[in-house]
Design a protein around this motif. Structure first.
Motif, short mmCIF file in Angstrom:
data_model
loop_
_atom_site.label_atom_id
_atom_site.label_comp_id
_atom_site.label_asym_id
_atom_site.label_seq_id
_atom_site.Cartn_x
_atom_site.Cartn_y
_atom_site.Cartn_z
N ALA A 48 0.84 -1.19 0.00
CA ALA A 48 0.00 0.00 0.00
C ALA A 48 0.88 1.25 0.00
CB ALA A 48 -0.90 0.00 1.23
N TRP A 81 -5.57 -1.99 -12.57
CA TRP A 81 -5.62 -1.59 -11.16
C TRP A 81 -4.33 -1.97 -10.43
CZ3 TRP A 81 -8.82 -4.93 -13.70
CH2 TRP A 81 -8.71 -6.28 -13.41
N LYS A 85 -2.05 0.89 -8.73
CA LYS A 85 -1.61 0.85 -7.34
C LYS A 85 -0.09 0.89 -7.27
CE LYS A 85 -1.98 -1.88 -3.07
NZ LYS A 85 -2.46 -3.14 -2.46
N GLU A 88 1.05 4.47 -7.75
CA GLU A 88 0.79 5.34 -6.60
C GLU A 88 1.75 5.04 -5.46
OE1 GLU A 88 -2.76 6.66 -3.54
OE2 GLU A 88 -3.29 5.74 -5.45
N TRP A 125 -7.49 2.91 -9.88
CA TRP A 125 -7.16 1.54 -9.49
C TRP A 125 -8.06 0.99 -8.39
CZ3 TRP A 125 -5.68 -0.13 -4.66
CH2 TRP A 125 -5.12 0.78 -3.77
N ARG A 126 -8.57 1.84 -7.52
CA ARG A 126 -9.43 1.34 -6.45
C ARG A 126 -10.75 0.80 -6.99
NH1 ARG A 126 -6.30 5.30 -4.59
NH2 ARG A 126 -5.28 5.04 -2.54
N GLU A 129 -9.88 -2.54 -8.56
CA GLU A 129 -9.67 -3.55 -7.52
C GLU A 129 -11.01 -4.06 -6.99
OE1 GLU A 129 -7.47 -4.02 -3.16
OE2 GLU A 129 -8.01 -2.04 -3.93
N ALA A 130 -11.94 -3.15 -6.73
CA ALA A 130 -13.25 -3.55 -6.21
C ALA A 130 -14.00 -4.42 -7.21
CB ALA A 130 -14.07 -2.32 -5.86
N ASP A 155 -17.13 6.54 -6.17
CA ASP A 155 -16.61 5.28 -6.71
C ASP A 155 -17.62 4.16 -6.49
OD1 ASP A 155 -14.30 6.46 -7.57
OD2 ASP A 155 -13.01 5.62 -6.00
#
Length: 311
Positions: A48, A81, A85, A88, A125-126, A129-130, A155
Motif C-alpha cells: 500500500a 488496477w 496501485k 501510486e 485503481w481502487r 480492484e473492487a 466510486d
C-alpha cells in the motif's frame, strides 16, 4: 488505444465463470503448497502507498517494494488496477528517487506512460480492484468511461453501475458503458448505489424481459442486500432476500456447487503430487500452483464476510 487498454474485439471474460471450470480439479490442495508468487503478479503483493522512509538511499524493504511495483506494471498490463496501485505506491513513497527524482519523467522513460495516463491510472485503481474482487476484469477504458459518473457521485456508484451491467449482459463493451452512463444522466452527489443499480437494470431491460419478469428472475442480485464489507459498501435497513426469494435460492445453489467442486479437488491434489510436479516440470508446475493459489485467495476474499451468530 492506451498501454493498459484491451482490444474491444478480443473476448473479454465477464464475472468469475471460469473459476470452477475444467481446471478446478487441481485447486484445493494447493493451499498448503508453499510457492512464493512472482513479484507483482497479484494485487496483494503490491504494498500500500506509504510516505518515504527517508530522502536518502532506499532501504532493503523499499528496494523490494520498488521491484514488486515495477513487476506489477510490467507483468500485468491488462490488470490496470495493479499497475495503478504500483504507480501510486512508487510515487507516494518516492521509490524512484535513486533513478530519477522526477516521477512523471521516470515513468515515461521506463514504460512510456504519459503523465495524464499515469494520474488516471492512479485515480482508477481502487475501482478496478473492487470490480476484480467481484469477479470482473474490466479494461481501463471501461472505468474511464465512468469518469464523469464517478466525479458526480462516488466510486461506489460507479462500481455498482459496472457490476450491474456485467450481470445483465454477457459481454460488456466501452460503448455499452458509455450509453448507460449517458442514459442515467446527471445524478446527485448523494445518489444511493442501490437505487442507481435498479435504474441501470431498468435501462438494460428489454420488452421481452419485462413481460416475463413476474415469472422468471433476471438473475441480477439486489445490490442493496450486500453488507458494508462488500466492495460496493452497500447496506440497507430493509431485510435481505428471504429463503423463498429465487435470487437467494440461486445463490445457495452457487455456494453448494462451489463446495462440491472444492471437495472433489481436495481428493485429487496433495503436497506429494505438487512436489512431484515441481520436481518433474517446474516451468509448468510452478505457474499452475501460483494460479491455483491466486484463485483460492479470490474465493477466500469472496466468502470473508461477517457471518451471523449461531442461535
Amino acid at each position: 488505444m492506451g498501454l493498459f487498454d484491451v482490444d474491444e474485439e478480443a473476448p473479454q471474460g465477464q464475472g468469475a465463470g471460469g473459476l470452477f471450470g475444467g481446471g478446478l480439479a487441481a485447486v484445493a490442495g494447493a493451499a498448503s503448497v508453499v510457492v512464493k508468487p512472482l513479484p507483482g503478479t497479484s494485487l496483494a503483493q503490491i504494498p500500500a502507498p506509504y510516505q518515504p522512509h527517508s530522502e536518502d538511499e532506499l532501504s532493503a524493504q523499499e528496494r523490494e517494494d520498488l521491484e514488486a511495483c515495477k513487476a506489477g506494471v510490467d507483468n500485468l498490463r491488462n490488470a490496470f488496477w495493479i499497475a495503478g496501485k504500483s504507480f501510486e505506491t512508487m510515487s507516494v513513497g518516492k521509490l524512484h528517487r535513486e533513478e530519477n527524482p522526477n516521477f512523471a519523467d521516470w515513468v515515461w522513460d521506463t514504460w512510456e506512460v504519459s503523465e495524464s495516463q499515469l494520474h488516471r491510472l492512479m485515480d482508477e485503481w481502487r475501482v478496478g480492484e473492487a470490480l476484480a474482487s467481484l469477479g470482473h476484469k474490466p479494461p481501463e477504458f471501461h472505468v474511464r468511461a465512468m469518469t464523469t459518473l464517478r466525479r458526480q457521485t462516488s466510486d461506489k456508484v460507479a462500481i455498482t453501475v459496472y457490476d450491474t451491467i456485467a450481470r445483465c449482459r454477457p459481454r460488456v463493451t466501452g460503448d455499452l458503458v458509455e450509453k448507460v452512463v449517458s442514459d442515467l444522466g446527471a445524478l446527485p452527489k448523494d445518489a444511493k448505489p442501490a437505487d442507481v443499480g435498479r435504474r441501470v437494470r431498468d435501462l438494460l431491460s428489454t420488452p421481452e424481459e419485462e413481460a416475463g419478469a413476474e415469472e422468471k428472475s433476471d438473475g441480477v442480485p439486489d445490490i442493496s442486500s450486500l453488507n458494508e464489507d462488500s466492495p460496493n459498501g452497500e447496506s440497507s435497513q430493509e431485510p435481505s432476500n428471504s429463503k423463498a426469494d429465487p435470487l437467494a435460492t440461486k445463490d445457495i445453489e452457487r455456494l453448494r456447487n462451489t463446495l462440491a467442486s472444492l471437495s472433489e479437488a481436495a481428493k485429487k491434489v496433495n503436497k506429494a503430487a505438487a512436489r512431484r510436479a515441481i520436481d518433474a516440470q517446474p516451468d509448468i508446475a510452478v505457474p499452475l500452483i501460483q494460479e491455483i493459489g491466486s484463485l483460492l485467495q479470490q474465493i477466500d476474499r469472496a466468502v470473508a464476510i461477517k457471518l451471523p451468530k449461531a442461535e
